[in-house]
Design an enzyme around this catalytic site. Structure first.
Site, mmCIF file in Angstrom:
data_model
loop_
_atom_site.group_PDB
_atom_site.id
_atom_site.type_symbol
_atom_site.label_atom_id
_atom_site.label_comp_id
_atom_site.label_asym_id
_atom_site.label_seq_id
_atom_site.Cartn_x
_atom_site.Cartn_y
_atom_site.Cartn_z
ATOM 1 N N HIS A 145 10.449 13.617 -4.987
ATOM 2 C CA HIS A 145 9.939 14.617 -4.045
ATOM 3 C C HIS A 145 10.362 16.045 -4.424
ATOM 4 O O HIS A 145 9.602 16.994 -4.222
ATOM 5 C CB HIS A 145 10.365 14.252 -2.622
ATOM 6 C CG HIS A 145 9.685 12.997 -2.141
ATOM 7 N ND1 HIS A 145 10.195 12.175 -1.169
ATOM 8 C CD2 HIS A 145 8.515 12.424 -2.534
ATOM 9 C CE1 HIS A 145 9.361 11.154 -0.981
ATOM 10 N NE2 HIS A 145 8.344 11.279 -1.798
ATOM 11 N N GLU A 148 -4.167 4.275 -0.242
ATOM 12 C CA GLU A 148 -3.114 3.336 0.171
ATOM 13 C C GLU A 148 -3.767 1.982 0.418
ATOM 14 O O GLU A 148 -4.700 1.866 1.203
ATOM 15 C CB GLU A 148 -2.399 3.862 1.436
ATOM 16 C CG GLU A 148 -1.414 2.905 2.072
ATOM 17 C CD GLU A 148 -0.366 2.342 1.109
ATOM 18 O OE1 GLU A 148 0.300 3.110 0.410
ATOM 19 O OE2 GLU A 148 -0.227 1.090 1.066
ATOM 20 N N ASP A 204 2.677 6.770 -7.822
ATOM 21 C CA ASP A 204 3.985 6.296 -7.367
ATOM 22 C C ASP A 204 3.882 4.845 -6.883
ATOM 23 O O ASP A 204 4.028 4.560 -5.691
ATOM 24 C CB ASP A 204 4.448 7.228 -6.226
ATOM 25 C CG ASP A 204 5.795 6.820 -5.656
ATOM 26 O OD1 ASP A 204 6.564 6.131 -6.345
ATOM 27 O OD2 ASP A 204 6.062 7.204 -4.498
ATOM 28 N N ASP A 219 -7.640 -0.001 -3.433
ATOM 29 C CA ASP A 219 -6.779 -0.239 -4.591
ATOM 30 C C ASP A 219 -6.944 0.954 -5.551
ATOM 31 O O ASP A 219 -8.014 1.160 -6.109
ATOM 32 C CB ASP A 219 -7.223 -1.541 -5.270
ATOM 33 C CG ASP A 219 -6.344 -1.894 -6.459
ATOM 34 O OD1 ASP A 219 -5.738 -0.963 -7.062
ATOM 35 O OD2 ASP A 219 -6.267 -3.084 -6.797
ATOM 36 N N HIS A 239 -0.735 6.286 -4.527
ATOM 37 C CA HIS A 239 0.056 5.291 -3.784
ATOM 38 C C HIS A 239 0.787 6.055 -2.687
ATOM 39 O O HIS A 239 1.956 6.413 -2.826
ATOM 40 C CB HIS A 239 1.036 4.581 -4.707
ATOM 41 C CG HIS A 239 0.373 3.748 -5.770
ATOM 42 N ND1 HIS A 239 -0.303 4.301 -6.836
ATOM 43 C CD2 HIS A 239 0.273 2.399 -5.908
ATOM 44 C CE1 HIS A 239 -0.792 3.319 -7.588
ATOM 45 N NE2 HIS A 239 -0.445 2.157 -7.047
ATOM 46 N N SER A 282 5.396 11.603 0.201
ATOM 47 C CA SER A 282 4.656 12.510 -0.685
ATOM 48 C C SER A 282 3.436 13.156 0.003
ATOM 49 O O SER A 282 3.202 14.356 -0.193
ATOM 50 C CB SER A 282 4.265 11.802 -1.988
ATOM 51 O OG SER A 282 3.579 10.595 -1.743
#
Ligand code: SAM
Length: 288
Positions: free
Chosen positions: A19, A124, A170, A149, A42, A106
Site C-alpha cells: 500500500h 473481485e 494482488d 475472474d 484482485h 487497495s
C-alpha cells in the site's frame, strides 16, 4: 472455490509494503495533468474493520501498520497513506494498535488518491468480498466494479479507453495456477497496453513452499523496466507460512527507486526481526 478472506491479513507487513508502494505510484500518475486509469485485478473488500471477526483472530495488523504509525521517516516519505488512515479513523485522537479501527484496502487508497478525471476498475471473484466491495466503494461514479475472474476478464479490458494507467495485481495465490496466470496476464497486458505500469505483489513463503524466485525470474525475462522491492520480516526457513513479500514494478516511474529507498529502510527497521529479516530494493531491468 475461493476461501481466502483478506480481512484476516488486513494491515499486516505485506499490506503495508504494497500500500505504501501503491501510494507512490498514484502520486506519480497524478503529477501529470492527464487522466489515467487504474485496473485493480484482485480488489478484496475495499476497506477493513480491524475489530471484526476476521482481523481480530490473529491481529496481523499489530505487526504491520500499527508498528509504523509513529515512524517520522515513513510519514514524511508517504504522507498520503498516513493521512488516509487518519481520515478513516476520526474516532481516534492518536492512532495506535488499540485505536486504529479501519484499514484501507487497495481500492480505498486508489479512490482517495485519484482525481475526478481518473477512472478505476475493480475486479473481485469472491462473491462475499464483491458484495463488501460494492457496499464500500460502489457510490463513487468513477469506479466500475465487477464480480469476475480477473485472469479471464483482463484481456477484454485492454487497451482501456484512457491509454495511461496502472494495473495493480494482488492475487491471493490460493489456486495452484495463479503463478502461471499472473505471468500470462502480464504478457497480455504488455502486448495490448504497452505503456501501462504494472505492480505485482508476491509472497515469500517457507523454503519448501516458495515460488517467488522463479516468478521474479520469469517477469525479469520479459525485458521491461523492472524494479523489485522485497521485505522479509524473518528468514525464509521451514516454518510454514509467509516470511515476507515483494512488489515487482514494471514500467516503473523514474525516481521511484529513490523514493522507495526511504520506505524500505523504514519498513526494515520497524517490521523485520533484528538480525533475521532482510530488505531488498533492486532495479532488475533498467530503463533504456
Ligand atoms: N488488493 C487488496 C488490497 O490490497 O486491499 C487485497 C486483495 S486479496 C490479497 C486477493 C483477492 O483476490 C481476494 O479478495 C480474492 O477473493 C480475490 N481473487 C482471487 N482470485 C481471483 C481472481 N481470479 N479474479 C479476481 N479476484 C480474485
Amino acid at each position: 472455490m475461493l476461501s481466502y478472506r483478506h480481512g484476516f491479513h488486513a494491515g499486516n507487513h505485506a499490506d503495508v509494503l504494497k500500500h505504501l508502494t501503491l501510494c507512490l505510484l498514484l502520486r506519480h500518475l497524478s503529477a501529470k495533468d492527464k487522466p489515467y486509469c487504474v485496473i485493480d485485478t484482485h480488489a478484496g473488500a475495499g476497506t477493513y474493520d480491524l475489530s471484526d471477526r476476521f482481523a481480530s483472530v490473529n491481529r496481523e495488523f499489530a505487526g504491520g501498520v500499527a508498528e509504523i504509525l509513529a515512524d517520522p521517516g515513513l510519514k514524511a516519505a508517504v504522507p498520503e497513506y498516513f493521512d488516509l488512515l487518519k481520515k478513516l479513523n476520526p474516532q481516534a485522537s492518536e492512532l495506535s494498535a488499540d485505536t486504529l479501527r479501519y484499514y484501507p484496502g487497495s481500492p480505498c487508497i486508489e479512490a482517495a488518491l485519484t482525481r475526478e478525471c481518473d477512472r478505476l476498475t475493480l475486479l473481485e471473484l469472491h462473491h462475499h468480498e464483491f458484495q463488501n466491495l460494492l457496499v464500500n466503494m460502489g457510490r463513487d461514479r468513477r469506479i466500475t466494479i465487477r464480480n469476475e475472474d480477473a485472469f479471464k476478464l483482463l484481456p477484454a479490458l485492454l487497451p482501456p479507453p484512457i491509454r495511461r494507467g496502472l494495473i495493480f495485481i494482488d492475487p491471493s495465490y490460493e489456486m495452484a495456477g495463479d503463478y502461471f496466470a499472473v505471468v500470462k496476464a502480464i504478457k497480455v497486458a504488455l502486448t495490448r497496453f504497452n505503456t501501462c505500469q504494472i505492480a505485482l505483489w508476491y509472497p515469500v513463503l517457507s523454503a519448501w513452499q516458495d515460488d517467488s524466485r522463479r516468478l521474479v525470474q520469469e517477469i525479469r525475462r520479459l525485458g521491461v523496466p523492472l524494479l523489485q522491492a522485497e521485505l522479509n520480516v524473518r528468514q525464509k526457513d521451514e516454518t510454514p507460512g509467509m516470511s515476507g513479500s515483494g512488489m515487482l514494478l514494471l514500467n516503473y516511474p523514474y525516481k521511484l527507486d529513490e523514493e522507495l529507498e526511504t520506505v524500505m529502510g523504514g519498513l526494515y527497521a520497524r517490521l523485520a526481526a533484528p538480525h533475521n529479516g532482510s530488505a531488498r530494493l533492486k532495479v532488475l531491468v533498467e530503463h533504456p
